[in-house]
Write a protein that holds these residues in place. Structure first.
Motif, PDB file in Angstrom:
ATOM      1  N   ARG A  75      71.965 -31.120  24.915  1.00 47.40           N
ATOM      2  CA  ARG A  75      71.060 -31.119  26.057  1.00 47.40           C
ATOM      3  C   ARG A  75      71.527 -30.115  27.100  1.00 47.40           C
ATOM      4  NH1 ARG A  75      67.876 -35.318  27.573  1.00 47.40           N
ATOM      5  NH2 ARG A  75      68.656 -35.132  29.702  1.00 47.40           N
ATOM      6  N   HIS A  76      70.553 -29.545  27.810  1.00 50.63           N
ATOM      7  CA  HIS A  76      70.868 -28.645  28.905  1.00 50.63           C
ATOM      8  C   HIS A  76      71.472 -29.458  30.045  1.00 50.63           C
ATOM      9  CE1 HIS A  76      70.163 -25.779  32.245  1.00 50.63           C
ATOM     10  NE2 HIS A  76      70.199 -24.856  31.298  1.00 50.63           N
ATOM     11  N   ARG A  90      65.069 -30.441  32.195  1.00 53.80           N
ATOM     12  CA  ARG A  90      63.766 -30.905  32.645  1.00 53.80           C
ATOM     13  C   ARG A  90      62.839 -30.984  31.439  1.00 53.80           C
ATOM     14  NH1 ARG A  90      63.470 -26.831  37.904  1.00 53.80           N
ATOM     15  NH2 ARG A  90      65.366 -27.630  38.917  1.00 53.80           N
ATOM     16  N   PRO A  91      61.658 -31.587  31.583  1.00 52.80           N
ATOM     17  CA  PRO A  91      60.754 -31.715  30.427  1.00 52.80           C
ATOM     18  C   PRO A  91      60.419 -30.383  29.764  1.00 52.80           C
ATOM     19  CG  PRO A  91      60.033 -33.156  32.193  1.00 52.80           C
ATOM     20  CD  PRO A  91      61.171 -32.342  32.748  1.00 52.80           C
ATOM     21  N   SER A 114      61.259 -26.488  25.120  1.00 54.14           N
ATOM     22  CA  SER A 114      61.736 -25.227  24.543  1.00 54.14           C
ATOM     23  C   SER A 114      62.870 -25.467  23.564  1.00 54.14           C
ATOM     24  CB  SER A 114      62.210 -24.282  25.654  1.00 54.14           C
ATOM     25  OG  SER A 114      61.156 -23.923  26.502  1.00 54.14           O
ATOM     26  N   ARG A 115      63.799 -26.337  23.940  1.00 55.17           N
ATOM     27  CA  ARG A 115      64.966 -26.587  23.095  1.00 55.17           C
ATOM     28  C   ARG A 115      64.577 -27.216  21.761  1.00 55.17           C
ATOM     29  NH1 ARG A 115      68.235 -30.954  22.429  1.00 55.17           N
ATOM     30  NH2 ARG A 115      67.309 -32.104  24.177  1.00 55.17           N
ATOM     31  N   ILE A 116      63.714 -28.225  21.804  1.00 60.69           N
ATOM     32  CA  ILE A 116      63.350 -28.924  20.574  1.00 60.69           C
ATOM     33  C   ILE A 116      62.473 -28.053  19.681  1.00 60.69           C
ATOM     34  CG2 ILE A 116      62.194 -30.939  19.590  1.00 60.69           C
ATOM     35  CD1 ILE A 116      64.872 -31.531  20.975  1.00 60.69           C
ATOM     36  N   GLU A 120      55.610 -35.700  20.267  1.00 64.67           N
ATOM     37  CA  GLU A 120      55.387 -35.804  21.708  1.00 64.67           C
ATOM     38  C   GLU A 120      54.107 -36.571  22.018  1.00 64.67           C
ATOM     39  OE1 GLU A 120      56.702 -34.918  25.676  1.00 64.67           O
ATOM     40  OE2 GLU A 120      57.659 -34.828  23.701  1.00 64.67           O
ATOM     41  N   LYS A 121      53.053 -36.318  21.245  1.00 70.68           N
ATOM     42  CA  LYS A 121      51.741 -36.926  21.511  1.00 70.68           C
ATOM     43  C   LYS A 121      51.461 -38.130  20.609  1.00 70.68           C
ATOM     44  CE  LYS A 121      50.877 -33.506  24.347  1.00 70.68           C
ATOM     45  NZ  LYS A 121      50.883 -33.710  25.822  1.00 70.68           N
TER      46      LYS A 121
END
Length: 399
Positions: free
Chosen positions: A198-199, A203-204, A209-211, A251-252
């Motif tokens: 994790r950064h 933030r969300p 971007s990371r995932i 996510e959705k």
């Protein structure tokens, strides 16, 4: 236009045009000349210049084994070629020349045999452009995914479910693998690190971007390690589409049915590019591969978010337009640098293209078809050293 099954091919990396296509050509050679006791395969153009890095010689020998096969690399032959990925496959028996096949590996694992159109798959769709497809769908009040089912049949969903299963497997396998990729560049696998670290101030939008990038790295690294992937539309650009779809599904909380419809729309977009331009890096640079992949991903997301056809077109257009002129200059002829990172960047660009389309579709001035035509002309104008020869750009300057 042909079936979207031609866009999604399940197979092993690292290159659809340099491994899948030549493998198919070698299988055809064996079929045509079953009595041969020796084969000779001559590689020209991009196949000759980057074939060793891509493993072209290895896959051809493996496919034709145990019959002895001589591989000839002819990168500097100043002869006209029907396609930058051209190979001649010749069969012999007791010293007698039985015959030769001249084959073009045209991208995405497809081949064209000179003088033999029977090898090419049949046309399924009467429409060949986005404008024609959009007009048909509006006239019949269909979404693009319904249009696909109308021409492909209901069994297309079983095929796309298999495609999606393999895409998810490649993400999972890439995330659980570590080590160094083969080829001599000593490129370390980074997908697991991206996914787990994790950064410090995450933030969300940073997590997104990371995932997404972790998923794209996972598939691209599997491809570079000769793992099983799905072309979308090629091996070198195979990670962009599954990365964005997997992230959005989680996510959705979307069911697989929604994902399959998104894959159908993406397949149509990829097919339009393939029909009217090219998805071959050797022919048109990386804009043809990663640009098309980004466009497919943007269109797929448009379907996931239940956007209208005009919005889906605009998302696909934005995604492709901003890859125009992108060169293909893989270091060492390997599908690693800049290919792996490029898939991740394209995945994020696809998400941004959809967000732009959500607001600005009514203001657009150019069509997706126009950008496809522009991409093809731009690609043909590119200096040959920037079309998968590893003779220019990063490949030239890397020390």
């Amino acid at each position: 236009m042909r079936s979207i099954r031609d866009i999604y091919k399940i197979g092993k990396g690292p290159s659809s045009s340099h491994t899948m296509g030549p493998e198919k050509a070698a299988l055809l050679l064996r079929e045509r000349y079953p009595g041969a006791d020796r084969f000779e395969v001559t590689l020209y153009g991009s196949l000759a210049k980057t074939g060793r890095g891509h493993g072209t010689d290895r896959v051809v020998r493996d496919t034709l084994a145990p019959i002895p096969t001589e591989i000839l690399f002819r990168p500097d032959d100043n002869i006209p070629l029907p396609h930058p990925n051209t190979l001649d496959l010749r069969a012999f028996s007791n010293g007698k020349d039985l015959g030769v096949l001249r084959v073009m590996s045209i991208g995405g694992g497809d081949i064209r045999v000179e003088g033999d159109p029977s090898v090419e798959p049949p046309e399924i769709y009467p429409e060949n452009s986005f404008a024609e497809i959009a007009a048909y769908c509006k006239r019949h009040r269909l979404r693009i995914s319904d249009y696909v089912e109308a021409y492909e049949g209901k069994d297309i969903w079983d095929f796309l479910f298999r495609v999606w299963t393999v895409m998810c497997d490649s993400i999972r396998d890439g995330l659980t693998s570590t080590g160094t990729l083969p080829g001599g560049l000593n490129v370390e696998r980074k997908a697991q690190m991206l996914y787990n670290q994790r950064h410090i101030d995450e933030r969300p939008e940073t997590r997104e971007s990371r995932i997404v990038c972790a998923y794209a790295f996972a598939v691209s690294e599997q491809n570079a390690d000769q793992g099983t992937i799905v072309t979308a539309p090629t091996c070198g650009a195979c990670a962009t589409l599954p990365a964005v779809l997997k992230y959005m599904q989680e996510e959705k909380r979307l069911d697989d049915g929604r994902i399959l419809r998104a894959l159908a729309v993406a397949g149509v977009v990829g097919n339009i590019v393939k029909t009217n331009a090219s998805i071959s890096g050797a022919e048109c640079g990386c804009q043809a591969e990663i640009g098309t992949a980004c466009s497919m991903a943007a269109a797929a997301l448009g379907e996931l978010f239940e956007m209208g056809i005009d919005q889906i077109e605009y998302a696909a257009e934005v995604a492709l337009e901003h890859h125009l002129g992108l060169t293909c200059d893989p270091i060492g002829g390997l599908v690693q640098i800049p290919c792996i990172e490029r898939n991740a960047v394209a995945a994020m660009r696809a998400i941004n293209a959809v967000r732009i389309a959500n607001f600005l579709t009514a203001t657009r001035k150019i069509s997706f078809d126009m950008v496809v035509e522009t991409m093809y002309e731009t690609g043909r104008d590119l200096n040959h050293i920037y079309r998968e020869t590893s003779e220019g750009g990063l490949a030239k300057l890397y020390r």
